[in-house]
Structures are given as C-alpha cells and as structure tokens.
Design a protein around this motif. Structure first.
Motif, PDB file in Angstrom:
ATOM      1  N   ARG A  14       0.902  -1.039  -0.022  1.00  0.00           N
ATOM      2  CA  ARG A  14       0.082  -0.117  -0.036  1.00  0.00           C
ATOM      3  C   ARG A  14       0.871   1.244   0.095  1.00  0.00           C
ATOM      4  O   ARG A  14       0.561   2.306  -0.554  1.00  0.00           O
ATOM      5  N   VAL A  15       2.103   1.144   0.617  1.00  0.00           N
ATOM      6  CA  VAL A  15       3.044   2.414   0.695  1.00  0.00           C
ATOM      7  C   VAL A  15       3.803   2.451  -0.762  1.00  0.00           C
ATOM      8  O   VAL A  15       3.881   3.458  -1.262  1.00  0.00           O
ATOM      9  N   ALA A  16       3.814   1.402  -1.102  1.00  0.00           N
ATOM     10  CA  ALA A  16       4.559   1.481  -2.689  1.00  0.00           C
ATOM     11  C   ALA A  16       3.524   1.917  -3.907  1.00  0.00           C
ATOM     12  O   ALA A  16       3.909   2.469  -4.629  1.00  0.00           O
ATOM     13  N   ARG A  17       2.318   2.032  -3.476  1.00  0.00           N
ATOM     14  CA  ARG A  17       1.209   2.359  -4.481  1.00  0.00           C
ATOM     15  C   ARG A  17       0.858   3.854  -4.038  1.00  0.00           C
ATOM     16  O   ARG A  17      -0.121   4.356  -4.890  1.00  0.00           O
ATOM     17  N   TYR A  18       1.189   4.090  -3.042  1.00  0.00           N
ATOM     18  CA  TYR A  18       0.830   5.546  -2.637  1.00  0.00           C
ATOM     19  C   TYR A  18       1.186   6.740  -3.804  1.00  0.00           C
ATOM     20  O   TYR A  18       2.353   6.737  -4.140  1.00  0.00           O
ATOM     21  N   ILE A  19       0.409   7.730  -3.773  1.00  0.00           N
ATOM     22  CA  ILE A  19       0.187   8.688  -4.913  1.00  0.00           C
ATOM     23  C   ILE A  19       0.267  10.017  -4.127  1.00  0.00           C
ATOM     24  O   ILE A  19      -0.869  10.150  -3.462  1.00  0.00           O
ATOM     25  N   SER A  20       1.302  10.483  -4.005  1.00  0.00           N
ATOM     26  CA  SER A  20       1.190  12.125  -3.292  1.00  0.00           C
ATOM     27  C   SER A  20       0.313  12.822  -3.649  1.00  0.00           C
ATOM     28  O   SER A  20       0.153  13.115  -5.031  1.00  0.00           O
ATOM     29  N   THR A  21      -0.672  13.513  -2.879  1.00  0.00           N
ATOM     30  CA  THR A  21      -1.511  14.751  -3.411  1.00  0.00           C
ATOM     31  C   THR A  21      -0.948  16.054  -2.947  1.00  0.00           C
ATOM     32  O   THR A  21      -1.660  17.048  -3.051  1.00  0.00           O
ATOM     33  N   ARG A  22       0.361  15.928  -2.458  1.00  0.00           N
ATOM     34  CA  ARG A  22       0.793  17.327  -1.938  1.00  0.00           C
ATOM     35  C   ARG A  22       1.211  18.259  -3.024  1.00  0.00           C
ATOM     36  O   ARG A  22       1.575  17.833  -4.058  1.00  0.00           O
ATOM     37  N   ALA A  23       0.982  19.536  -2.775  1.00  0.00           N
ATOM     38  CA  ALA A  23       1.247  20.601  -3.639  1.00  0.00           C
ATOM     39  C   ALA A  23       2.681  20.529  -3.999  1.00  0.00           C
ATOM     40  O   ALA A  23       3.527  20.377  -3.087  1.00  0.00           O
ATOM     41  N   ASP A  24       3.335  21.111  -5.110  1.00  0.00           N
ATOM     42  CA  ASP A  24       4.479  21.300  -5.559  1.00  0.00           C
ATOM     43  C   ASP A  24       5.254  22.057  -4.625  1.00  0.00           C
ATOM     44  O   ASP A  24       6.531  22.150  -4.568  1.00  0.00           O
ATOM     45  N   VAL A  30       6.117  25.167  -5.680  1.00  0.00           N
ATOM     46  CA  VAL A  30       7.164  25.753  -6.560  1.00  0.00           C
ATOM     47  C   VAL A  30       7.562  27.154  -6.056  1.00  0.00           C
ATOM     48  O   VAL A  30       8.645  27.473  -5.812  1.00  0.00           O
ATOM     49  N   VAL A  31       6.606  28.078  -5.987  1.00  0.00           N
ATOM     50  CA  VAL A  31       6.827  29.508  -5.405  1.00  0.00           C
ATOM     51  C   VAL A  31       7.560  29.324  -4.189  1.00  0.00           C
ATOM     52  O   VAL A  31       8.531  30.224  -3.896  1.00  0.00           O
ATOM     53  N   LEU A  32       6.862  28.624  -3.215  1.00  0.00           N
ATOM     54  CA  LEU A  32       7.537  28.659  -1.834  1.00  0.00           C
ATOM     55  C   LEU A  32       8.892  28.024  -1.889  1.00  0.00           C
ATOM     56  O   LEU A  32      10.031  28.740  -1.278  1.00  0.00           O
ATOM     57  N   ARG A  33       9.335  27.100  -2.450  1.00  0.00           N
ATOM     58  CA  ARG A  33      10.495  26.586  -2.545  1.00  0.00           C
ATOM     59  C   ARG A  33      11.572  27.627  -3.409  1.00  0.00           C
ATOM     60  O   ARG A  33      12.736  28.003  -3.025  1.00  0.00           O
ATOM     61  N   GLN A  34      10.948  28.254  -4.396  1.00  0.00           N
ATOM     62  CA  GLN A  34      11.979  29.152  -5.094  1.00  0.00           C
ATOM     63  C   GLN A  34      12.387  30.540  -4.333  1.00  0.00           C
ATOM     64  O   GLN A  34      13.329  30.689  -4.218  1.00  0.00           O
ATOM     65  N   ARG A  35      11.211  30.648  -3.429  1.00  0.00           N
ATOM     66  CA  ARG A  35      11.545  32.050  -2.430  1.00  0.00           C
ATOM     67  C   ARG A  35      12.297  31.636  -1.399  1.00  0.00           C
ATOM     68  O   ARG A  35      13.368  32.505  -1.146  1.00  0.00           O
ATOM     69  N   LEU A  36      12.396  30.341  -1.018  1.00  0.00           N
ATOM     70  CA  LEU A  36      13.230  29.944   0.200  1.00  0.00           C
ATOM     71  C   LEU A  36      14.677  29.864  -0.334  1.00  0.00           C
ATOM     72  O   LEU A  36      15.708  30.240   0.529  1.00  0.00           O
ATOM     73  N   ARG A  37      14.917  29.239  -1.617  1.00  0.00           N
ATOM     74  CA  ARG A  37      16.189  29.173  -1.874  1.00  0.00           C
ATOM     75  C   ARG A  37      16.887  30.698  -2.107  1.00  0.00           C
ATOM     76  O   ARG A  37      17.934  30.924  -1.765  1.00  0.00           O
ATOM     77  N   GLU A  38      15.861  31.864  -2.578  1.00  0.00           N
ATOM     78  CA  GLU A  38      16.562  33.048  -2.829  1.00  0.00           C
ATOM     79  C   GLU A  38      16.994  33.763  -1.669  1.00  0.00           C
ATOM     80  O   GLU A  38      17.863  34.318  -1.381  1.00  0.00           O
ATOM     81  N   LEU A  39      15.811  33.293  -0.324  1.00  0.00           N
ATOM     82  CA  LEU A  39      16.019  34.089   0.738  1.00  0.00           C
ATOM     83  C   LEU A  39      17.520  33.515   1.288  1.00  0.00           C
ATOM     84  O   LEU A  39      18.330  34.117   1.991  1.00  0.00           O
ATOM     85  N   ALA A  40      17.521  32.059   1.497  1.00  0.00           N
ATOM     86  CA  ALA A  40      18.745  31.530   1.861  1.00  0.00           C
ATOM     87  C   ALA A  40      20.047  31.756   1.117  1.00  0.00           C
ATOM     88  O   ALA A  40      21.105  31.754   1.875  1.00  0.00           O
ATOM     89  N   GLY A  41      19.999  32.195  -0.046  1.00  0.00           N
ATOM     90  CA  GLY A  41      21.162  32.714  -0.683  1.00  0.00           C
ATOM     91  C   GLY A  41      21.580  34.063  -0.444  1.00  0.00           C
ATOM     92  O   GLY A  41      22.642  34.268  -0.178  1.00  0.00           O
ATOM     93  N   GLN A  42      20.539  34.958  -0.113  1.00  0.00           N
ATOM     94  CA  GLN A  42      20.801  36.359   0.332  1.00  0.00           C
ATOM     95  C   GLN A  42      21.229  36.319   2.028  1.00  0.00           C
ATOM     96  O   GLN A  42      22.210  37.036   2.337  1.00  0.00           O
ATOM     97  N   ARG A  43      20.619  35.421   2.793  1.00  0.00           N
ATOM     98  CA  ARG A  43      21.116  35.433   3.998  1.00  0.00           C
ATOM     99  C   ARG A  43      21.642  33.816   4.407  1.00  0.00           C
ATOM    100  O   ARG A  43      20.918  32.795   4.890  1.00  0.00           O
TER     101      ARG A  43
END
Length: 306
Positions: free
Chosen positions: A34-44, A46-59
């Motif tokens: 059942r774990v092998a068949r699991y399909i994540s419904t979590r959002a990607d 993308v915007v949060l990840r990109q902004r997190l990388r930008e802020l981490a690069g600045q700070r």
C-alpha cells in the motif's frame, strides 16, 4: 535511514530491471504494497521553494526558523515542519563555522636581535583595585636590552588603543624590526594588522599554548607581579599608574639585572661602548645563518627560537 520515497524508487527499479512482480519486489525491499502504491497529493510548492532558495542565498547565516519570519512578511506562512522539510529537500544548510579567524602572522624563524631596538615583546598583565575593579597592564620590553619600554594601565585596552600606544613608542624609540606577542584578541585584531602593515613591521605570533616562546616578556611579567603588583594595594587607577611609572623607572635605572652582570639597564644603554658585545647579555649562544631577506640573522632550524 531509508525513506519511503527511496524504497518506492527501489521497488520500481527492481520491477523494471528484473521483471519481478510488485509483491516480490516489495518483499525484497521491505516495503508494504500500500505504501508502494501511494501517490502523493501534496502540492509542489514551487513558489515557496523558489523564494526559500532566494532568501537562503541572500542570508547565508539564517536557518529555516529565521527564514520563516522573512517568508511571513511576504505572506508565505507554511507550517514549521513543512518548512523544515522543504529546507532539507532543497539541500539548504547553514555551515558551521570552524572558529574565529585568527591572524597567523609569520611562521618563519624568529629573528634574533643583535642590538637594542630590533625586537619588542608585548603581553598583558591583570590586577585589581581595592574596590574590586579589574584593570589591565600592557607591558612592552626590548628583548635584547631587557628595557621596559612601557607599562600602560587601563580598565580596557582594545586593539586600537594598543596600536596608538605602539605609535607613541615608535616615535620615541624608533621602529623595531619585529614585534612578538601571543594570540590574544587585541593582538590579532584588524586594528593591529592594519597598523603593522602600515608601519611595515613584522609581527610574530607565538604558537598557541606555548608561552615559553615569548619568554622574555613572561619573565618580566613575573618580576612585575612579584615585586610590584603583589606588594601594593591600588586605591585608584591614577594611583596604579603612578606606582607602575615609579617601578618602571626603578627597573630601568636602579634594579640590578643578572643577565647584565648586575648593571642597571639604563647605565648600559647610555654607555658609549654599547655596541660592544661584551656589554650586552650573552643570550645568543647559537649557530646563526645569514638570510639575504632579513636585516638581522636567523636561528638555525636545528636550534630553538628565543
């Protein structure tokens, strides 16, 4: 620890390469079907990840907690556990510092002074007033003549203050070829590095935990504490400065020195024959090698530095 995502990828790889069934592939990996068949419904995110990388690069010195405050100012308010997961998945990490940067100074052999004014040694001594207030004393000596050039007492002696006091000594006694000190924060400060570079004076830092490499000033500190500091109760900083000035005068003009055959330093310094080696302490009984890059001679590597 192998994550479920990695196990699912392993199951897919085994099924594709070995053509096994899902049941056998899961059994080999140790993953529930059942774990092998699991399909994540979590959002990607993308915007949060990109902004997190930008802020981490600045700070670069900000961890995910501090970055969460910056994201909240922009209207991005993820759960702290989610933010930590994204922070890890993006490969972001605050590097642990390896310790405070220290000025290493020269690691070449320490120059052997051949006459007065070629090498000075510096160190700090601490004491207290009768009210309990601590103060520090900057001691500066000439390694060849043993003359005490200065005793500067104050409650705080920063690197900038040390540089100013050294400038006064250079104007009074001339510029030395080398100054020796330990790795104290005042001596490794930017103010001292800038001063030494501007004055074109070689600054030699002894090895950490090796005070014997600065033996001349350490011996002087012992005499200062034994003959002056331990014998006097200082009522104020002004009183301490006056006592230290009187003791310094006595040390340089009256006190007999065993290395000078019982003759006071001042009498030797004002002797017309002061360039005569017989008038000076016989401490340099080592083989010497000439160095074309150094105005004075260097100790042979087979012998210890003084």
């Amino acid at each position: 620890m192998v994550t479920p995502v990695a196990k699912r990828q392993a199951v897919d790889h085994i099924r594709g390469v070995l053509a096994l069934s899902e049941r056998r592939a899961c059994a080999l990996v140790g993953l529930a079907r059942r774990v092998a068949r699991y399909i994540s419904t979590r959002a990607d995110d993308v915007v949060l990840r990109q902004r997190l990388r930008e802020l981490a690069g600045q700070r670069r010195r900000f961890g995910y907690r501090r970055l969460s405050y910056l994201l909240a100012r922009e209207g991005l308010t993820p759960n702290h556990k989610k933010l930590f997961r994204l922070y890890q998945e993006e490969g972001l990490k605050v590097r642990h510092r390896g310790g405070r940067k220290r000025a290493l100074g020269t690691r070449s052999p320490m120059t052997v002074p051949q006459e007065p004014g070629q090498r000075w040694s510096l160190d700090f001594v601490s004491d207290a007033l009768i009210c309990g207030r601590r103060f520090r004393i900057l001691a500066v000596i000439d390694d060849f003549s043993r003359e005490n050039l200065a005793l500067v007492a104050d409650t705080s002696l920063s690197g900038g203050r040390v540089a100013r006091e050294l400038t006064v000594l250079v104007e009074r006694y001339g510029k030395p070829l080398m100054i020796v000190s330990d790795n104290g924060t005042e001596f490794t400060s930017h103010a001292i590095l800038k001063w030494a570079d501007g004055m074109q004076i070689e600054w030699h830092y002894i090895a950490p935990g090796k005070p014997q490499q600065n033996g001349f000033v350490e011996s002087f500190n012992g005499r200062l504490r034994d003959e002056c500091l331990n014998e006097t109760l200082f009522t104020s900083l002004t009183h301490a400065r006056q006592i230290l000035a009187d003791w310094r005068e006595d040390y340089n003009t009256v006190r007999p020195h065993s290395q000078l055959n019982g003759i006071p330093i001042n009498r030797i310094l004002h002797n017309k024959s002061k360039r005569d080696p017989s008038c000076w302490p016989q401490t340099q009984k080592f083989q010497l090698n000439s160095c074309q890059h150094c105005p004075v001679k260097l100790l042979n590597k087979d012998h210890k530095n003084i």
